[in-house]
Design an enzyme around this catalytic site. Structure first.
Site, PDB file in Angstrom:
ATOM      1  CG  HIS A 400      36.272  40.016  37.632  1.00 52.59           C
ATOM      2  ND1 HIS A 400      36.312  38.837  37.185  1.00 52.59           N
ATOM      3  CD2 HIS A 400      36.790  40.746  36.597  1.00 52.59           C
ATOM      4  CE1 HIS A 400      37.109  38.803  35.946  1.00 52.59           C
ATOM      5  NE2 HIS A 400      37.507  40.009  35.677  1.00 52.59           N
ATOM      6  CD  GLU A 401      36.687  44.628  36.216  1.00 54.16           C
ATOM      7  OE1 GLU A 401      37.789  44.955  36.065  1.00 54.16           O
ATOM      8  OE2 GLU A 401      35.802  44.044  35.451  1.00 54.16           O
ATOM      9  CG  HIS A 404      41.309  42.657  36.869  1.00 53.84           C
ATOM     10  ND1 HIS A 404      42.172  41.594  36.501  1.00 53.84           N
ATOM     11  CD2 HIS A 404      40.230  42.444  36.358  1.00 53.84           C
ATOM     12  CE1 HIS A 404      41.416  40.790  35.422  1.00 53.84           C
ATOM     13  NE2 HIS A 404      40.224  41.244  35.594  1.00 53.84           N
ATOM     14  CG  HIS A 407      47.349  41.297  39.643  1.00 49.31           C
ATOM     15  ND1 HIS A 407      47.264  40.864  38.395  1.00 49.31           N
ATOM     16  CD2 HIS A 407      48.584  41.138  40.115  1.00 49.31           C
ATOM     17  CE1 HIS A 407      48.471  40.364  37.931  1.00 49.31           C
ATOM     18  NE2 HIS A 407      49.180  40.423  38.926  1.00 49.31           N
TER      19      HIS A 407
HETATM   20 ZN   LIG Z   1      38.972  40.464  34.145  1.00 51.39          ZN
END
Ligand SMILES: [Zn+2]
Length: 614
Positions: A400-401, A404, A407
């Protein structure tokens, strides 16, 4: 977004002191500054530039060159603020017991506040120049044209700004508008007397919020879970009229501000900032309510597998399969390149850089900040803080991180400073898509059926909690706000009826209902602190489900097009309205099919889980 699971917290006695953790498991902040002296020097440069900026006041009307000078200097100030702020903050998060570093962090906060004051003249001064004039300047000056979206946004936001007298009045009113949320926090946290229950083992437990979640997630005795539910919700039911009165104050405040600024509804007021059409929210609510089939099937499957005669809200988080496989950090890291390979060399190139060292702070140590995040340090690279404890949750948190961070890195590489940051409306798309790709890879490599069931359940629970529950909450908020907009009374009974109605609309005969469930709305902090916020988790989730479909299904050419569009989205940072950015990526949140992508995703996962468990 982070989900907490207190049952999995590592025992404090096993913690290593930070110096005992090998460097390859720690972030390297010397990529920002080699030492505190270098930090101090930049801090002083920043201070000087803030003073220079204040001196530009009154120059904008002199022409495009002056405007460009102010914009460039603001960018330079912002860039330096990132460096001095994050160096101090990340150092502080390594060990929050360090008072000297905390003092440095506060020193930056004071300077940033000074920066805010020194730049406050800019917006009103620019807005006094007619937009047509500024547009003419941008047409003639390519360097100035870079700022077109940011400048036009400023004028658009101006539509609902009042004259000086009106703004002054509103600013006076804003001083008590946080009061209902503060009262809610006092009533539900500071002044609360947590009840004690006796479990079936004979042990007495005080039902705090953390204990409540832990009992629901780990206690295999249904009567214990029921007792915890009754004890906790009894607290809210006992004060339900006070909670209703506080929530009424939230609703009235929102309606007051919406009307004062000339919006037709509280929803319109909440969506204007990001230029989101109201149809996005109504489509989300309607399509989700019509797509509860797989949700109900999942709960019926749970009831059967758990061997329960009746099935209640407090039975929804206990794991279906006991499975205690460990996911080491290094194993997890090793799975990421394959998981994300489909996104191509542009993405995986940066991924390999992130993996190779210095970006990630892996393990818990005394004083370290809890949870996980990705910090966007412009002109360096993102840093990720983890508290990896070898659980499946921790493995997905890393994926998940990383989503990020990729991105951030793509956005920073392709956008000028002014557009490097992105809105919350798109932020959770790459992180949840990264989790979906990671899940796909993990399912393909898992040979053990218990592990596959555990993975499927993890993914399903993610969809239930970050999508279905959040949409139901958004529906509740909208219906509650409509009570005040339509001049109807806001009572504990009316609010309970809305919540109970939604609970039934979503779960039908898959649940057995407890009357105390009517009081659940009173417990949800977001309703008081940040109205109309949670729907954004759901729209991000729907966007990511739709992108996942496009990236992994269909002809190779279609898939390649979808990947290219997705990477363009990541590279576009905050350079446009989020709805436009998503539309260019092939996601239209105004259309039912986008929301149905989540319903289809859940349907497929539940079908797979049914097979594994059979
Ligand atoms: Zn998040």
């Amino acid at each position: 977004m982070q989900t907490s699971s207190p049952a999995e917290a590592t025992a404090a006695s096993q913690l290593r002191e930070r110096p005992a953790i090998p460097d390859r498991f720690k972030w390297n902040l010397s990529h920002i500054f080699p030492d505190w002296d270098a930090w101090q020097r930049t801090y002083e440069i920043l201070d000087k530039k803030i003073t220079e900026y204040a001196a530009l006041e009154g120059t904008l009307a002199l022409g495009p060159d002056k405007l460009l000078t102010a914009l460039l200097l603001a960018d330079e100030i912002g860039r330096l603020e990132y460096l001095v702020w994050y160096f101090a903050t990340l150092k502080y998060d390594e060990d929050q017991r360090d008072n000297d570093i905390n003092a440095k962090r506060q020193q930056v906060q004071i300077l940033v506040a000074k920066g805010g004051q020194a730049t406050a003249w800019f917006n009103p001064e620019l807005l006094r120049i007619p937009l047509a004039t500024v547009q003419q300047w941008m047409a003639e000056n390519a360097d100035l044209a870079v700022y077109r979206f940011a400048i036009e946004e400023l004028y658009r936001q101006q539509e609902h700004v009042l004259d000086a007298k009106g703004e002054h009045l509103l600013s006076l009113a804003s001083r008590f508008s946080t009061s209902p949320n503060e009262s809610y926090a006092a009533l539900s946290t500071a002044d609360v007397k947590h009840p004690t229950i006796r479990l079936s083992t004979g042990a007495d437990v005080t039902v705090t919020y953390g204990q409540y979640r832990a009992i629901l997630a780990t206690n295999r005795n249904q009567a214990d879970r029921a007792a915890a539910f009754k004890a906790l919700h009894g607290l809210f039911a006992g004060n339900i009229n006070t909670y209703a009165s506080l929530y009424n104050a939230v609703l009235q405040r929102d309606w007051f501000h919406a009307q004062a600024r000339g919006y037709s509804s509280t929803l319109q007021a909440a969506l204007h900032g990001n230029n989101i059409p109201e149809a996005v929210v109504t489509n989300l609510l309607e399509t989700t309510k019509a797509g509860t089939g797989p949700l109900r099937r999942y709960h019926r499957l749970r009831k059967k597998v758990l061997g329960l005669d009746s099935y209640h809200v407090y039975d929804t988080t206990i794991p279906l399969v006991e499975f205690d496989r460990k996911y080491s950090y290094e194993d997890t890291l090793g799975w990421l390149p394959e998981s994300f390979a489909v996104l191509g060399p542009d993405y995986t190139g940066y991924l390999n850089e992130a993996i190779s060292g210095g970006w990630i702070d892996v393990y818990e140590s005394p004083g370290k900040r809890s949870g996980a995040y990705s910090a966007p340090v412009y002109s360096v690279h993102p840093y990720m803080l983890l508290n990896h404890n070898d659980t499946l949750d921790a493995a997905f948190t890393l994926a998940h991180e990383m989503g990020h961070s990729m991105h951030t890195v793509l956005s920073h590489a392709h956008q000028p400073f002014v557009y490097a940051g992105y809105t919350i409306f798109v932020a959770e798309v790459p992180s949840t898509l990264a989790e979906a790709l990671f899940l796909r890879h993990m399912l393909s490599r898992a040979t053990d059926e218990r592990e596959r069931s555990g993975l499927l359940q993890h993914a399903i629970d993610g969809i239930v909690s970050t999508f279905y529950t959040q949409v139901m909450f958004a529906d509740y908020e909208l219906q509650a706000h409509r009570l005040v907009e339509e001049g109807k009374p806001v009572t504990a009974e009316a609010l309970g009826e809305i919540y109970f109605g939604l609970l039934k609309a979503y779960h039908g005969d898959a649940y057995d209902y407890d009357d105390l469930g009517r009081a659940t709305w009173a417990r949800i902090p977001h309703f008081y602190s940040t109205p109309y916020y949670v729907y954004q988790y759901a729209t991000c989730f729907a966007s990511s489900a739709q992108l996942m479909k496009q990236i992994t299904e269909g002809s190779p050419a279609d898939r390649q097009d979808a990947i290219d569009r997705y990477l363009t989205l990541l590279k576009s940072g905050g350079s446009d309205h989020p709805m436009t950015q998503l539309q260019k990526a092939g996601v239209d949140l105004g259309k039912p099919e986008t929301v149905r992508a989540v319903v289809d995703q859940l349907d497929a996962l539940v079908t797979q889980l049914e097979k594994e468990i059979a």
